[in-house]
Design a protein around this motif. Structure first.
Motif, PDB file in Angstrom:
ATOM      1  N   VAL A   1       0.762  -1.425  -0.158  1.00  0.00           N
ATOM      2  CA  VAL A   1      -0.026  -0.083   0.011  1.00  0.00           C
ATOM      3  C   VAL A   1       0.915   1.137  -0.216  1.00  0.00           C
ATOM      4  CG1 VAL A   1      -1.801  -1.237   1.091  1.00  0.00           C
ATOM      5  CG2 VAL A   1      -0.300   0.038   2.573  1.00  0.00           C
ATOM      6  N   GLN A   2       2.068   1.079   0.158  1.00  0.00           N
ATOM      7  CA  GLN A   2       2.913   2.344   0.409  1.00  0.00           C
ATOM      8  C   GLN A   2       3.286   2.720  -1.116  1.00  0.00           C
ATOM      9  OE1 GLN A   2       6.221   2.223   3.254  1.00  0.00           O
ATOM     10  NE2 GLN A   2       5.383   0.578   4.320  1.00  0.00           N
ATOM     11  N   ASN A   3       3.310   1.943  -2.104  1.00  0.00           N
ATOM     12  CA  ASN A   3       3.690   1.923  -3.635  1.00  0.00           C
ATOM     13  C   ASN A   3       2.679   2.143  -4.572  1.00  0.00           C
ATOM     14  OD1 ASN A   3       6.770   1.795  -2.824  1.00  0.00           O
ATOM     15  ND2 ASN A   3       5.864   0.191  -1.697  1.00  0.00           N
ATOM     16  N   ILE A   4       1.358   2.445  -4.171  1.00  0.00           N
ATOM     17  CA  ILE A   4       0.193   2.606  -5.269  1.00  0.00           C
ATOM     18  C   ILE A   4      -0.597   3.719  -5.174  1.00  0.00           C
ATOM     19  CG2 ILE A   4       0.274  -0.259  -5.186  1.00  0.00           C
ATOM     20  CD1 ILE A   4      -2.212  -0.040  -3.188  1.00  0.00           C
ATOM     21  N   ASP A   5      -1.236   3.961  -6.182  1.00  0.00           N
ATOM     22  CA  ASP A   5      -2.370   4.858  -6.014  1.00  0.00           C
ATOM     23  C   ASP A   5      -3.845   4.257  -6.278  1.00  0.00           C
ATOM     24  OD1 ASP A   5      -0.374   7.210  -6.969  1.00  0.00           O
ATOM     25  OD2 ASP A   5      -0.167   5.896  -8.877  1.00  0.00           O
ATOM     26  N   VAL A   6      -3.956   3.137  -6.573  1.00  0.00           N
ATOM     27  CA  VAL A   6      -5.086   2.522  -6.432  1.00  0.00           C
ATOM     28  C   VAL A   6      -4.839   1.260  -5.693  1.00  0.00           C
ATOM     29  CG1 VAL A   6      -7.276   1.558  -7.638  1.00  0.00           C
ATOM     30  CG2 VAL A   6      -5.870   3.500  -8.494  1.00  0.00           C
ATOM     31  N   LEU A   7      -5.839   0.712  -4.903  1.00  0.00           N
ATOM     32  CA  LEU A   7      -5.687  -0.640  -4.345  1.00  0.00           C
ATOM     33  C   LEU A   7      -6.964  -1.258  -4.498  1.00  0.00           C
ATOM     34  CD1 LEU A   7      -4.297  -2.662  -2.276  1.00  0.00           C
ATOM     35  CD2 LEU A   7      -5.903  -1.680  -0.321  1.00  0.00           C
TER      36      LEU A   7
ATOM     37  N   ASN B   1     -13.146  -2.278  -2.973  1.00  0.00           N
ATOM     38  CA  ASN B   1     -13.148  -3.402  -2.160  1.00  0.00           C
ATOM     39  C   ASN B   1     -14.596  -4.381  -2.474  1.00  0.00           C
ATOM     40  OD1 ASN B   1     -13.219  -5.447  -0.177  1.00  0.00           O
ATOM     41  ND2 ASN B   1     -13.509  -4.107   1.411  1.00  0.00           N
ATOM     42  N   PRO B   2     -14.483  -5.122  -3.367  1.00  0.00           N
ATOM     43  CA  PRO B   2     -15.669  -6.059  -3.684  1.00  0.00           C
ATOM     44  C   PRO B   2     -15.450  -7.396  -2.771  1.00  0.00           C
ATOM     45  CG  PRO B   2     -13.998  -6.325  -5.234  1.00  0.00           C
ATOM     46  CD  PRO B   2     -13.381  -5.545  -4.178  1.00  0.00           C
TER      47      PRO B   2
ATOM     48  N   ALA C   1     -16.532  -6.459   3.457  1.00  0.00           N
ATOM     49  CA  ALA C   1     -16.339  -4.979   3.964  1.00  0.00           C
ATOM     50  C   ALA C   1     -15.667  -4.938   5.224  1.00  0.00           C
ATOM     51  CB  ALA C   1     -17.807  -4.528   4.291  1.00  0.00           C
ATOM     52  N   ALA C   2     -15.813  -6.182   6.012  1.00  0.00           N
ATOM     53  CA  ALA C   2     -15.108  -6.175   7.558  1.00  0.00           C
ATOM     54  C   ALA C   2     -13.676  -6.286   7.358  1.00  0.00           C
ATOM     55  CB  ALA C   2     -15.543  -7.332   8.202  1.00  0.00           C
ATOM     56  N   ILE C   3     -12.901  -6.266   6.133  1.00  0.00           N
ATOM     57  CA  ILE C   3     -11.501  -6.156   5.858  1.00  0.00           C
ATOM     58  C   ILE C   3     -11.166  -4.713   6.085  1.00  0.00           C
ATOM     59  CG2 ILE C   3      -9.818  -6.528   4.262  1.00  0.00           C
ATOM     60  CD1 ILE C   3     -11.198  -8.609   3.110  1.00  0.00           C
ATOM     61  N   ALA C   4     -11.986  -3.907   5.882  1.00  0.00           N
ATOM     62  CA  ALA C   4     -11.824  -2.479   6.175  1.00  0.00           C
ATOM     63  C   ALA C   4     -12.354  -1.995   7.402  1.00  0.00           C
ATOM     64  CB  ALA C   4     -12.596  -1.646   4.978  1.00  0.00           C
TER      65      ALA C   4
ATOM     66  N   LEU D   1      -7.599   9.561   1.700  1.00  0.00           N
ATOM     67  CA  LEU D   1      -8.178   8.701   0.395  1.00  0.00           C
ATOM     68  C   LEU D   1      -8.902   9.781  -0.324  1.00  0.00           C
ATOM     69  CD1 LEU D   1      -9.655   5.341   1.968  1.00  0.00           C
ATOM     70  CD2 LEU D   1      -7.402   5.837   0.610  1.00  0.00           C
ATOM     71  N   ALA D   2      -8.845   9.570  -1.832  1.00  0.00           N
ATOM     72  CA  ALA D   2      -9.685  10.265  -2.703  1.00  0.00           C
ATOM     73  C   ALA D   2     -10.713   9.690  -3.021  1.00  0.00           C
ATOM     74  CB  ALA D   2      -8.800  10.487  -3.888  1.00  0.00           C
ATOM     75  N   GLY D   3     -10.921   8.434  -2.864  1.00  0.00           N
ATOM     76  CA  GLY D   3     -12.103   7.972  -3.111  1.00  0.00           C
ATOM     77  C   GLY D   3     -12.223   6.415  -2.592  1.00  0.00           C
ATOM     78  N   TYR D   4     -13.407   5.803  -2.513  1.00  0.00           N
ATOM     79  CA  TYR D   4     -13.634   4.490  -2.078  1.00  0.00           C
ATOM     80  C   TYR D   4     -14.743   3.958  -2.476  1.00  0.00           C
ATOM     81  CZ  TYR D   4     -14.125   0.411   1.025  1.00  0.00           C
ATOM     82  OH  TYR D   4     -14.275  -0.919   1.650  1.00  0.00           O
ATOM     83  N   ALA D   5     -14.704   2.648  -3.086  1.00  0.00           N
ATOM     84  CA  ALA D   5     -15.907   1.896  -3.521  1.00  0.00           C
ATOM     85  C   ALA D   5     -16.005   0.540  -3.380  1.00  0.00           C
ATOM     86  CB  ALA D   5     -15.813   2.316  -5.282  1.00  0.00           C
TER      87      ALA D   5
END
Length: 401
Positions: free
Chosen positions: A246-252, A282-283, A286-289, A303-307
């Motif tokens: 996660v330190q090296n990405i723009d989208v997870l 995150n498909p 939900a509880a992972i987050a 965060l710029a966005g979450y879906a």
């Protein structure tokens, strides 16, 4: 004969559809990698019909009743007086979908003294307490890969929706506006971005393969590293932990199963290590987050966005903060229940039941737990620590989301 309790989502508010937008759905002959589609002896539905709701009944009711079984199909699953609670004590088999799960807690499993088989029509069996199922010797199975591509397509859609800020642009259009500057002030190209995939199972790999043509820089982490040939083909960078990824990405994008190790993993501490303005899709579950950590990260701009389309619990309450948090592109849990996906997981559910009633082995790729231990896909996806034997089943682990 068995009593079969099937818990499905309610019918459309306008009633069960008399016709559909299309007359047919494409015929899929096999899954990528050569895995075979469900192969029941017969089907009592037309592919493309709405099967996941109560009236659809997964296309199972007529067949099961003709075989002498008692069938209860309901969407009523909440509260002590629900149909689910009333019918559970003497049910032999429980079937539900991840989109409208029948939560089988240890208490409910204890109450269901006749329960022998739990089937997830779709992928993801964490709505069943697997330790309790193991303790009782209950078999848990799911229809692996039946809707993996459905979820992968939904993931790619939501990545683009977030990065291009589609939701706001559509709202402006629908409201009669032409506010170009407002519509594009948070809109970017996906090309050139760094996309990280958390868990490169069948869904994760399908996302990699579909995003690669967009000219993104792809990386991933997984319990089992992919082959050198596969990494080379998609120019993949491997990270040995989610913390490094996660330190090296723009989208997870998130495709891991929900386990003790992944529950609450996307918390404030981890989110704060991501580059500011990253996106998460995150498909998976939900509880992972951490629910509130996601809200706070969006409000602060970390965060710029979450879906995603997964919630905790499901269905989500009307006041769930993910419904109204800024810069979200959430959907109800629909990614894996397209009409195309329904045809496959309904067929797979029937195949599992046919094998069960005939005393035949259930396919290993469908098994989660059996005989008091994790088996098949479950051994490499849900078991806490992989064993040497599990490592030999690495390919099976790639069959789960």
């Amino acid at each position: 004969m068995s009593k079969i309790l099937i818990v499905l989502y309610p019918d459309p508010v306008t009633g069960y559809p008399p016709e559909y937008a299309r007359d047919t759905i494409p015929s899929i002959n096999d899954y990528p990698g050569g895995a075979t589609l469900p192969s029941p002896q017969a089907l009592d539905f037309t592919p493309g019909e709405l099967l996941g709701c109560v009236s659809g009944g997964l296309g199972l009711r007529d067949w099961l009743e003709s075989e002498g079984h008692t069938v209860v199909v309901t969407s009523d699953k909440e509260g002590p007086d629900s149909v689910f609670e009333r019918e559970l004590p003497d049910a032999d088999i429980v079937i539900s979908q991840p989109f409208w799960p029948a939560y089988l807690t240890p208490e409910r499993i204890e109450k269901a003294r006749n329960l022998k088989l739990v089937v997830t029509a779709g992928i993801g069996s964490d709505h069943t307490d697997l330790d309790a199922a193991n303790a009782r010797g209950i078999t848990v199975a799911e229809v692996t890969y039946s809707n993996s591509i459905s979820v992968a397509e939904h993931t790619v859609m939501q990545v683009l929706v977030l990065v291009r800020d589609f939701v706001k642009q559509h709202e402006i259009s629908a409201a009669g506006g032409w506010n170009i500057a407002d519509a594009v002030e948070r809109s970017y190209d996906l090309e050139g971005m760094r996309v990280g995939v958390f868990a490169a199972g069948r869904i994760g790999r399908a996302v990699i393969e579909r995003l690669a043509p967009f000219g993104v820089h792809l990386s991933y982490t997984d319990r089992f590293r992919l082959s050198e040939d596969y990494e080379r083909k998609y120019n993949l960078t491997y990270h040995d932990s989610i913390e490094s990824l996660v330190q090296n990405i723009d989208v997870l994008t998130v495709h891991a199963p929900l386990t003790a190790e992944t529950r609450g993993l996307l918390n404030t501490e981890l989110l704060n290590t991501m580059p500011r303005g990253a996106y998460i899709v995150n498909p998976a579950r939900a509880a992972i987050a951490d629910r509130d950590a996601i809200v706070q990260a969006l409000e602060s701009g970390q965060l710029a966005g979450y879906a995603g389309d997964v919630w905790d619990p499901q269905p989500a309450p009307v006041d769930h903060p993910w419904r109204t948090m800024p810069h979200n592109a959430m959907t109800p849990h629909t990614s894996g229940t397209s009409l195309s996906g329904q045809a496959r997981y309904a067929a797979g559910t029937r195949e599992i039941l046919e094998d069960w009633f005939a005393g035949n082995d259930i396919r290993p790729e469908y098994l989660i737990v059996e005989g008091g231990s994790y088996k098949g896909v479950g051994a490499t996806s849900y078991a806490k620590v992989p064993t040497k034997a599990d490592e030999g089943q690495a390919e099976l682990s790639q069959a789960t989301s």
